[in-house]
Scaffold this motif. Sequence first.
Motif, short mmCIF file in Angstrom:
data_model
loop_
_atom_site.label_atom_id
_atom_site.label_comp_id
_atom_site.label_asym_id
_atom_site.label_seq_id
_atom_site.Cartn_x
_atom_site.Cartn_y
_atom_site.Cartn_z
N THR A 30 0.84 -1.21 0.00
CA THR A 30 0.00 0.00 0.00
C THR A 30 0.87 1.25 0.00
O THR A 30 0.64 2.19 -0.76
N ILE A 33 2.47 1.92 -3.43
CA ILE A 33 1.63 2.56 -4.46
C ILE A 33 1.33 4.00 -4.07
O ILE A 33 1.28 4.90 -4.92
N ALA A 75 0.91 -0.51 -10.93
CA ALA A 75 -0.25 -0.84 -10.10
C ALA A 75 -0.70 -2.27 -10.38
O ALA A 75 -1.00 -3.04 -9.46
N PHE A 76 -0.72 -2.63 -11.65
CA PHE A 76 -1.16 -3.98 -12.03
C PHE A 76 -0.18 -5.03 -11.51
O PHE A 76 -0.58 -6.06 -10.94
N THR A 79 -0.62 -5.70 -7.80
CA THR A 79 -1.74 -6.59 -7.46
C THR A 79 -1.36 -8.04 -7.76
O THR A 79 -1.70 -8.94 -7.00
N LEU B 111 -7.28 4.66 -11.26
CA LEU B 111 -6.75 3.28 -11.19
C LEU B 111 -6.10 2.95 -9.85
O LEU B 111 -6.22 1.83 -9.36
N VAL B 112 -5.37 3.90 -9.24
CA VAL B 112 -4.55 3.54 -8.08
C VAL B 112 -5.36 3.14 -6.85
O VAL B 112 -4.78 2.60 -5.90
N TRP B 114 -7.41 0.78 -6.89
CA TRP B 114 -7.64 -0.67 -6.96
C TRP B 114 -6.63 -1.51 -6.18
O TRP B 114 -7.03 -2.40 -5.43
N PRO B 115 -5.31 -1.27 -6.32
CA PRO B 115 -4.39 -2.06 -5.51
C PRO B 115 -4.67 -1.92 -4.02
O PRO B 115 -4.61 -2.91 -3.27
N ILE B 116 -5.07 -0.72 -3.59
CA ILE B 116 -5.32 -0.52 -2.17
C ILE B 116 -6.56 -1.31 -1.73
O ILE B 116 -6.57 -1.92 -0.66
N LEU B 118 -7.45 -4.07 -2.96
CA LEU B 118 -7.00 -5.46 -2.87
C LEU B 118 -6.23 -5.70 -1.56
O LEU B 118 -6.50 -6.65 -0.83
N THR B 300 -7.95 -4.79 -12.23
CA THR B 300 -6.91 -3.77 -12.37
C THR B 300 -6.26 -3.87 -13.75
O THR B 300 -6.00 -2.86 -14.40
#
Lengths: 104, 555
Positions: A30, A33, A75-76, A79, B111-112, B114-116, B118, B300
């Motif tokens: 976290t 990012i 970012a991808f 994940t 977009l950013v 989305w990782p958070i 997750l 994502t």
Amino acid sequence: MDKEVVERVKNDPNFKRLVSERSKFAWRLTIAILVVYFTFILTIAFSPGSLGAPMSEDTVTSIGIPVGIAIIIFAFILTGIYVRRANSEFDDLTAKIKENVRGR
Amino acid sequence: MMSRIFMFLGLSSAMLFAAGALEGEVEQQALNISAIVMFLLFVGGTLGITYWAAKRTKTAKDFYTAGGGITGFQNGMAIAGDYMSAASFLGISGLVYLKGYDGLIYSIGFLVGWPIILFLIAEQLRNLGKYTFADVASYRLRQTPIRILAASGSIATVILYLIAQMVGSGKLIQLLFGLQYEIAVVLVGVLMILYVTFGGMLATTWVQIIKAFLLLSGATFMAIAVMAHYDFSFGALFATATEMKGIEIMSPGGLVSDPISAISLAVALMFGTAGLPHILMRFFTVGDAKEARKSVFYATGFIGYFYILTFIIGFGAIVMVFKNPEYLDLAKQAIDGGSPILGGNNMAAIHLSHAVGGDLFLGFISAVAFATILAVVSGLTLAGASAISHDLYASVIMKGKADGMKEMRISKIATVVLGIIAIIMGIMFEKQNIAFVVGLAFAIAASANFPILFLSMYWKKLTTRGAVIGGSLGLATAVILVILGPIVWVDILGNAEAIFPYKYPALFSVTVAFAGIWFFSITDKSDDAKREQEAYEAQFIRSQTGIGAEGAVDH
């Protein structure tokens, strides 16, 4: 969930490991990012020119374009990194914890 | 897996390209007919799916979560579909067309989150909840006040979003199909009611998946067609674009002017995404935490890929649509000068589809844009109806003792009512400036829904009092600051200067929400508060392991 299950899980070393490992990992990603994104957005706010500069002398393409695309890909990938570890290591630990509960 | 998808997308684009090449002989007026035929095919197909889904939707669980049987990949596609609304397809490509690089900044912000989601929310949400995110927020807190607050936040977000979608759809359809505005809005409303009431989440999910696939295929084709003109050299594309619009489109422009606005926009986009009820609801349609995680990974990927495409499409429109006499709005040019395009900047992608693929492809993209609106409003309405039937009816009014069939019936009635509200609002807001509504929806999601959800999962000391007061303060702050801000206070109400100077209130309203929740929780010394804090341990174990979770096998 009854008290006995709670106690059993709470004292399970696997549970402690799962919680500490996963939260460490999740927060690290976290922060990764957030740092990348806020660096990007604050660069735009404070010094828009640095992202607008052309990549080299013979092109108009600015540095900001590969940087922006790279953030999307970053970012991808993050994940992907999380899902890979969570769906193997963390799920194995979770399975062990559940077994321990069942075997009471 | 991803490479397979991309290959598949590439393949279907090649097929479309072949179809596009045939269209040379088709007359100009075939434009509307091909769009309408393709749209009718989509509607026919999706109504077929609805019929199939209706036979499989027997219980409340089926209705809300498609029986929990959606795979991570399918759900990822559906989430991406929810996110790739007509507004983001046409709006972001239009923004790139207008301002170049600023469009990319906007996409990255979307977009950013989305990782958070997750890393911090997705699997915990799946492990704790059943049908709505209020299940999670109220897990150890008092049901009635928390459900009412969460349902209000959900319904407010859904209705604001619906207004934006309905008005957008009416105008788009008017422009593309030559249908009257009111007829278009009613058509969208009626089809959406049919999908949701009969097919529930199963139909809504599949409509969304099909649309996401069509949209990604169409956008891929457009991007490839643009790049093929420039021998797949970005340098050449950008060189032509800057010749036409000037070098400033290569650098950040006025989208984020000062650091406070920049951070506030970032907060709204990141936390707002994590508080959108129709997106959160999708995590209950998968079987377990593993699939929930995979959903975000795929989502994502699709969303990121889509944003890269919209960036290329926006630049493609600069080189192929801008100053192209075929798309020039002569009437507008006569008044305002410049080179305005027909239908405004948000039509850039639509005109580009005609420039690269002729009438037939224009028809396809128009039909996809219509399908996109239908799919997104269906997901929104289902989320709103669930808040009414599951949170308000079953949990607040019936105190959790509602009969499943009755609850499902209420949900269907709520869908019809929301559909009618959406139609009425769509017609009422036709001539209104609705630029603020999506921003307001995100602000509310970020300031009311997200803080309660997040702290209920991670903060032991959260109490009902803290959540209700802090969440309400966040909600009120968001609404008030949007009204006092430049978009409503100056642009709509016509005042000279905004009382609150920033367009995006989220930085302030989210801070108010967190501070309020914190303060009113730690000062809460009631017995209820003590009990709620003690219940955290069991909740934490379930959120971390899924033991006792809905649909999980652990016995």
